[in-house]
Write a protein that holds these residues in place. Structure first.
Motif, short mmCIF file in Angstrom:
data_model
loop_
_atom_site.label_atom_id
_atom_site.label_comp_id
_atom_site.label_asym_id
_atom_site.label_seq_id
_atom_site.Cartn_x
_atom_site.Cartn_y
_atom_site.Cartn_z
N LEU A 1 -7.91 15.18 1.81
CA LEU A 1 -8.95 15.01 0.80
C LEU A 1 -8.36 14.84 -0.59
O LEU A 1 -8.89 14.09 -1.42
N LEU A 2 -7.25 15.53 -0.86
CA LEU A 2 -6.58 15.36 -2.15
C LEU A 2 -6.08 13.92 -2.32
O LEU A 2 -6.18 13.34 -3.41
N ALA A 3 -5.52 13.35 -1.24
CA ALA A 3 -5.05 11.97 -1.31
C ALA A 3 -6.21 11.01 -1.56
O ALA A 3 -6.12 10.08 -2.37
N GLU A 4 -7.32 11.24 -0.88
CA GLU A 4 -8.50 10.40 -1.08
C GLU A 4 -9.02 10.53 -2.51
O GLU A 4 -9.33 9.53 -3.17
N LYS A 5 -9.12 11.76 -3.01
CA LYS A 5 -9.64 11.99 -4.36
C LYS A 5 -8.74 11.35 -5.42
O LYS A 5 -9.21 10.90 -6.47
N LEU B 1 0.84 -1.20 0.00
CA LEU B 1 0.00 0.00 0.00
C LEU B 1 0.87 1.25 0.00
O LEU B 1 1.78 1.38 0.83
N ALA B 2 0.58 2.18 -0.89
CA ALA B 2 1.25 3.48 -0.87
C ALA B 2 0.46 4.42 0.02
O ALA B 2 -0.76 4.55 -0.12
N ALA B 3 1.16 5.06 0.96
CA ALA B 3 0.52 5.99 1.88
C ALA B 3 1.14 7.37 1.73
O ALA B 3 2.21 7.64 2.28
N PRO B 4 0.50 8.26 0.96
CA PRO B 4 1.07 9.60 0.79
C PRO B 4 0.96 10.40 2.09
O PRO B 4 -0.02 10.29 2.83
N GLY B 5 1.97 11.19 2.36
CA GLY B 5 1.96 12.03 3.55
C GLY B 5 1.06 13.24 3.35
O GLY B 5 1.17 13.96 2.36
#
Length: 290
Positions: free
Chosen positions: A29-33, A17-21
């Motif tokens: 919200l940007l990461a989710e979108k 899994l990639a997890a952006p900081g």
């Protein structure tokens, strides 16, 4: 299904899994979108966002808990939260983990630095608590959760002062103490990552910060090496500092942003990230026509 159980389910699948900081509600919200299945709130980014200070132990437990609560109120994917040292001994760790879980964190990471911690990316070593003390903190963290699916991650920074063997020794001890996942902070060379994977059982975390040699890896590489979570803590913060700095420099020089607008989001794009349409629909359903 809770976000913690969703994270557990995703980690049980093949791959990494990639997890952006992220550092606040908007970036989360940007990461989710963008389609990510998990986001990572690092202590470095949280300290910069909340306080405008470097990652040198300035952020308090209560400030972090409030920040996480605000983010999780809008975020629909699991949030992995860096709780630094846990803000004290086992008793304080227990309180911190319990409060972060109630605030919405699906995974909580604690590390083995002393309370006066330093950014993990700094050179010169990191002063650590004894491995036995950190093991007590891991046990306290696992005891604090009310949702058994909440993921407890134990991080060691022993590599910077004790080398790979000491880092592995500590990582194994934290796994044996009950950590669901172990994160051995190393520069990220394949030789070290493979040694860690061979020596420490269970799911492992790799840090693919753009400031480290590990930035040469991608998520597929991390999966091939047997890692389950790949953190990208710097991607947004480094991009934000550069992009916002360039836009402000242009405004300062030109007195206008006209020459920079092709690199800016539209108002519609901005509102879309914040789900403006959903809130307007909700408002319409709550307000009776006069």
């Amino acid at each position: 299904m809770t976000n913690a159980s969703r994270l557990r389910e995703a980690m049980a699948e093949d791959g990494c899994l990639a997890a952006p900081g992220v550092h606040d509600g908007l970036t989360a919200l940007l990461a989710e979108k963008a389609g990510f299945r998990v986001a990572f709130l690092g202590g470095n980014a949280a300290t910069a966002s909340v306080l405008g200070l470097p990652d040198l132990g300035f952020l308090s437990a209560d400030a972090l808990i409030a920040h996480v609560r605000n983010i999780c109120h809008v975020l629909r994917i699991p949030l992995l939260v860096d709780a630094d040292t846990g803000f004290g001994g086992p008793l304080q760790v227990h309180r911190t983990v319990a409060a972060l879980e109630r605030a919405g964190a699906a995974a909580i990471m604690i590390e083995d630095q002393v309370p006066a911690k330093r950014c993990g990316l700094l050179d010169g070593g990191h002063p650590l608590v004894a491995a036995a003390e950190m093991a007590e903190k891991v046990r306290a963290a696992t005891a604090a959760r009310t949702d058994p699916d909440t993921v407890i991650i134990a991080r060691t920074l022993a590599y910077s002062s004790g080398g790979i063997d000491e880092a592995i020794r500590r990582g194994r001890a934290y796994h044996e103490a009950g950590a669901d996942t172990v994160f051995v902070q190393v520069p990220g060379t394949l030789e070290d990552l493979r040694a860690i994977r061979r020596s420490i059982p269970g799911p492992l975390v790799v840090n693919i910060d753009e400031a480290l040699p590990a930035s040469a890896l991608n998520v597929r590489d991390a999966a091939k090496e047997g890692y389950k979570l790949a953190l990208f803590p710097g991607t947004i913060r480094y991009t934000l500092v550069k992009a916002a700095g360039d836009a402000l420099a242009a405004l300062r020089q030109d007195g206008t942003t006209r020459g920079h607008r092709d690199r800016m989001a539209s108002l519609a794009d901005y509102h879309d990230v914040l789900r403006m349409g959903e809130f307007l629909d909700l408002e319409a359903s709550l307000v009776k026509p006069s």
